[in-house]
Enzyme design. Structure first.
Site, PDB file in Angstrom:
ATOM      1  N   SER A   1       0.850  -1.192   0.000  1.00 15.57           N
ATOM      2  CA  SER A   1       0.000   0.000   0.000  1.00 15.57           C
ATOM      3  C   SER A   1       0.883   1.239   0.000  1.00 15.57           C
ATOM      4  O   SER A   1       1.672   1.446   0.931  1.00 15.57           O
ATOM      5  CB  SER A   1      -0.888   0.005   1.252  1.00 15.57           C
ATOM      6  OG  SER A   1      -1.387   1.316   1.453  1.00 15.57           O
TER       7      SER A   1
ATOM      8  N   HIS B   1      -1.428  -1.465  -4.113  1.00 15.00           N
ATOM      9  CA  HIS B   1      -2.681  -1.128  -3.424  1.00 15.00           C
ATOM     10  C   HIS B   1      -2.760   0.395  -3.230  1.00 15.00           C
ATOM     11  O   HIS B   1      -1.854   1.003  -2.677  1.00 15.00           O
ATOM     12  CB  HIS B   1      -2.709  -1.842  -2.073  1.00 15.00           C
ATOM     13  CG  HIS B   1      -3.989  -1.696  -1.313  1.00 15.00           C
ATOM     14  ND1 HIS B   1      -5.094  -2.481  -1.549  1.00 15.00           N
ATOM     15  CD2 HIS B   1      -4.332  -0.858  -0.295  1.00 15.00           C
ATOM     16  CE1 HIS B   1      -6.065  -2.135  -0.708  1.00 15.00           C
ATOM     17  NE2 HIS B   1      -5.633  -1.153   0.065  1.00 15.00           N
TER      18      HIS B   1
ATOM     19  N   ASP C   1      -4.966   3.482  -1.698  1.00 18.92           N
ATOM     20  CA  ASP C   1      -6.002   3.811  -0.717  1.00 18.92           C
ATOM     21  C   ASP C   1      -6.606   5.179  -0.997  1.00 18.92           C
ATOM     22  O   ASP C   1      -5.951   6.209  -0.813  1.00 18.92           O
ATOM     23  CB  ASP C   1      -5.401   3.784   0.690  1.00 18.92           C
ATOM     24  CG  ASP C   1      -5.111   2.367   1.145  1.00 18.92           C
ATOM     25  OD1 ASP C   1      -6.050   1.546   1.125  1.00 18.92           O
ATOM     26  OD2 ASP C   1      -3.953   2.081   1.505  1.00 18.92           O
TER      27      ASP C   1
ATOM     28  N   MET D   1      -9.287   7.924   0.047  1.00 22.54           N
ATOM     29  CA  MET D   1     -10.070   8.346   1.222  1.00 22.54           C
ATOM     30  C   MET D   1     -10.637   9.742   0.992  1.00 22.54           C
ATOM     31  O   MET D   1      -9.947  10.604   0.430  1.00 22.54           O
ATOM     32  CB  MET D   1      -9.170   8.367   2.458  1.00 22.54           C
ATOM     33  CG  MET D   1      -8.465   7.047   2.720  1.00 22.54           C
ATOM     34  SD  MET D   1      -7.574   7.097   4.275  1.00 22.54           S
ATOM     35  CE  MET D   1      -6.652   5.559   4.184  1.00 22.54           C
TER      36      MET D   1
ATOM     37  N   HIS E   1      -8.649   0.768  -3.558  1.00 24.76           N
ATOM     38  CA  HIS E   1      -9.526   0.566  -2.396  1.00 24.76           C
ATOM     39  C   HIS E   1     -10.249   1.883  -2.116  1.00 24.76           C
ATOM     40  O   HIS E   1      -9.636   2.846  -1.671  1.00 24.76           O
ATOM     41  CB  HIS E   1      -8.638   0.117  -1.223  1.00 24.76           C
ATOM     42  CG  HIS E   1      -9.355  -0.042   0.070  1.00 24.76           C
ATOM     43  ND1 HIS E   1      -8.690  -0.202   1.267  1.00 24.76           N
ATOM     44  CD2 HIS E   1     -10.679  -0.071   0.384  1.00 24.76           C
ATOM     45  CE1 HIS E   1      -9.559  -0.325   2.250  1.00 24.76           C
ATOM     46  NE2 HIS E   1     -10.780  -0.238   1.749  1.00 24.76           N
TER      47      HIS E   1
ATOM     48  N   MET F   1     -12.335   4.068  -0.068  1.00 30.88           N
ATOM     49  CA  MET F   1     -12.905   4.360   1.253  1.00 30.88           C
ATOM     50  C   MET F   1     -13.601   5.706   1.149  1.00 30.88           C
ATOM     51  O   MET F   1     -13.156   6.726   1.709  1.00 30.88           O
ATOM     52  CB  MET F   1     -11.772   4.393   2.303  1.00 30.88           C
ATOM     53  CG  MET F   1     -11.264   3.008   2.649  1.00 30.88           C
ATOM     54  SD  MET F   1      -9.639   3.044   3.427  1.00 30.88           S
ATOM     55  CE  MET F   1      -8.615   3.129   1.964  1.00 30.88           C
TER      56      MET F   1
ATOM     57  N   MET G   1     -11.137  -5.998   6.218  1.00 32.32           N
ATOM     58  CA  MET G   1     -10.339  -4.985   6.917  1.00 32.32           C
ATOM     59  C   MET G   1      -9.928  -5.538   8.280  1.00 32.32           C
ATOM     60  O   MET G   1     -10.780  -5.930   9.076  1.00 32.32           O
ATOM     61  CB  MET G   1     -11.136  -3.692   7.130  1.00 32.32           C
ATOM     62  CG  MET G   1     -11.340  -2.830   5.893  1.00 32.32           C
ATOM     63  SD  MET G   1      -9.867  -2.432   4.943  1.00 32.32           S
ATOM     64  CE  MET G   1      -8.855  -1.557   6.148  1.00 32.32           C
TER      65      MET G   1
ATOM     66  N   ASP H   1      -6.299  -6.457   4.803  1.00 35.89           N
ATOM     67  CA  ASP H   1      -5.715  -5.117   4.778  1.00 35.89           C
ATOM     68  C   ASP H   1      -5.689  -4.529   6.185  1.00 35.89           C
ATOM     69  O   ASP H   1      -6.743  -4.297   6.778  1.00 35.89           O
ATOM     70  CB  ASP H   1      -6.580  -4.252   3.838  1.00 35.89           C
ATOM     71  CG  ASP H   1      -6.038  -2.848   3.642  1.00 35.89           C
ATOM     72  OD1 ASP H   1      -4.981  -2.514   4.203  1.00 35.89           O
ATOM     73  OD2 ASP H   1      -6.693  -2.086   2.903  1.00 35.89           O
TER      74      ASP H   1
HETATM   75  C1  DX5 Z   1      -6.089   1.589   5.941  1.00 34.66           C
HETATM   76  C2  DX5 Z   1      -5.756   1.258   4.528  1.00 34.66           C
HETATM   77  C3  DX5 Z   1      -4.637   0.296   4.382  1.00 34.66           C
HETATM   78  C4  DX5 Z   1      -3.330   0.756   4.964  1.00 34.66           C
HETATM   79  C5  DX5 Z   1      -2.672  -0.442   5.522  1.00 34.66           C
HETATM   80  O1  DX5 Z   1      -7.228   2.369   5.980  1.00 34.66           O
HETATM   81  O2  DX5 Z   1      -6.877   0.688   3.853  1.00 34.66           O
HETATM   82  O3  DX5 Z   1      -4.467  -0.148   3.049  1.00 34.66           O
HETATM   83  O4  DX5 Z   1      -2.474   1.368   4.031  1.00 34.66           O
HETATM   84  O5  DX5 Z   1      -1.549  -0.012   6.197  1.00 34.66           O
HETATM   85  P1  DX5 Z   1      -0.768  -0.909   7.231  1.00 34.66           P
HETATM   86  O6  DX5 Z   1      -0.235  -2.097   6.472  1.00 34.66           O
HETATM   87  O7  DX5 Z   1       0.289   0.026   7.672  1.00 34.66           O
HETATM   88  O8  DX5 Z   1      -1.719  -1.322   8.305  1.00 34.66           O
HETATM   89 ZN    ZN Z   2      -6.466  -0.301   1.838  1.00 34.65          ZN
END
Ligand code: DX5
Ligand code: ZN
Length: 223
Positions: free
Chosen positions: A8, A33, A35, A37, A66, A68, A137, A175
């Site tokens: 990620s 990956h 993320d 947000m 992903h 969010m 998650m 994740d």
């Molecule tokens: C959290 C994200 C993850 C995050 C994971 O909201 O969806 O993808 O980057 O990070 P680590 O591996 O540091 O928990």
């Molecule tokens: Zn993620």
């Protein structure tokens, strides 16, 4: 089934994204990956389609996006155009989940659904035959570097059983808090896509961390 490692980029240096991606590619990453947000569904704001488009230009690895965000239906087209190969949406925000899954597939993108730690597996039982993958998650979404929630291990096994029952060979992705300590447990439970942010980009040598985490995952698979 093989196990795929998806670093990620959330924990990487955003001023040097191309270098971050190149390092994990050299280390044997299978996916990148991403993320996304929105500051509504989760309390953090990260990146949008223009950054996905830029990443697409600098890597051959499939981009695992992903989402969010509170209103994914509004943005799936933009992320598909930007170059997403896989896209996952949270069941918590989608009253018409079945429709969204098929809208993603219609764009030629693999469709995944995501369960927050407090969301029960039964929430996806009616779409178990429709999804390309399921993301469990193992932390509350929003930030990298959080601690793995132990219950996630049995939840992965539950999701695997649900997919098997539906005749779906799609992968279970996990994740949050994945590192060399937690990786073995989740692989044994059935996880076949492993997201890792801090365990890779929180180190001085992301290439090496990728190689070591992949090796640990492969060892658990063969054990
Ligand atoms: C959290 C994200 C993850 C995050 C994971 O909201 O969806 O993808 O980057 O990070 P680590 O591996 O540091 O928990
Ligand atoms: Zn993620």
């Amino acid at each position: 089934m093989s196990v795929l490692l998806a670093p990620s980029i959330l924990s990487s240096d955003f001023a040097h994204l191309a270098d971050a991606v190149a390092a994990v590619e050299r280390g044997g990453a299978d996916l990148i990956h991403v993320d996304v947000m929105d500051g509504h569904f989760v309390p953090n704001i990260t990146i949008g389609p223009p950054v996905v488009k830029a990443l697409k230009r600098v890597t051959k690895l499939p981009l695992d996006v992903h989402l969010m965000i509170s209103d994914p239906d509004k943005y799936i087209g933009a992320f598909a155009d930007a170059g997403a190969s896989m896209m996952s949406v949270h069941v918590e925000v989608l009253p018409h989940l079945h429709r969204t899954i098929y809208a993603i597939k219609a764009l030629g993108v693999a469709a995944g659904v995501v369960l927050n730690p407090s969301t029960p597996v039964v929430a996806i039982s009616e779409v178990a035959g429709d999804v390309d993958f399921v993301l469990v998650m193992s932390v509350n979404p929003g930030f990298g570097g959080q601690t793995f929630i132990p219950r996630s291990e049995s939840k992965v096994a539950e999701v695997r059983a649900l997919l098997d029952k539906a005749g779906n060979s799609g992968r279970v992705e996990i994740d949050g808090g994945i590192d060399t300590h937690t990786v073995g447990r989740v692989v044994k439970a059935g996880a076949r896509i492993l997201v890792a942010g801090n365990a890779i980009f929180g180190t001085a040598d992301p290439e090496r961390a990728t190689r070591e985490l992949k090796a640990a995952a492969m060892a658990a698979l063969q054990a």
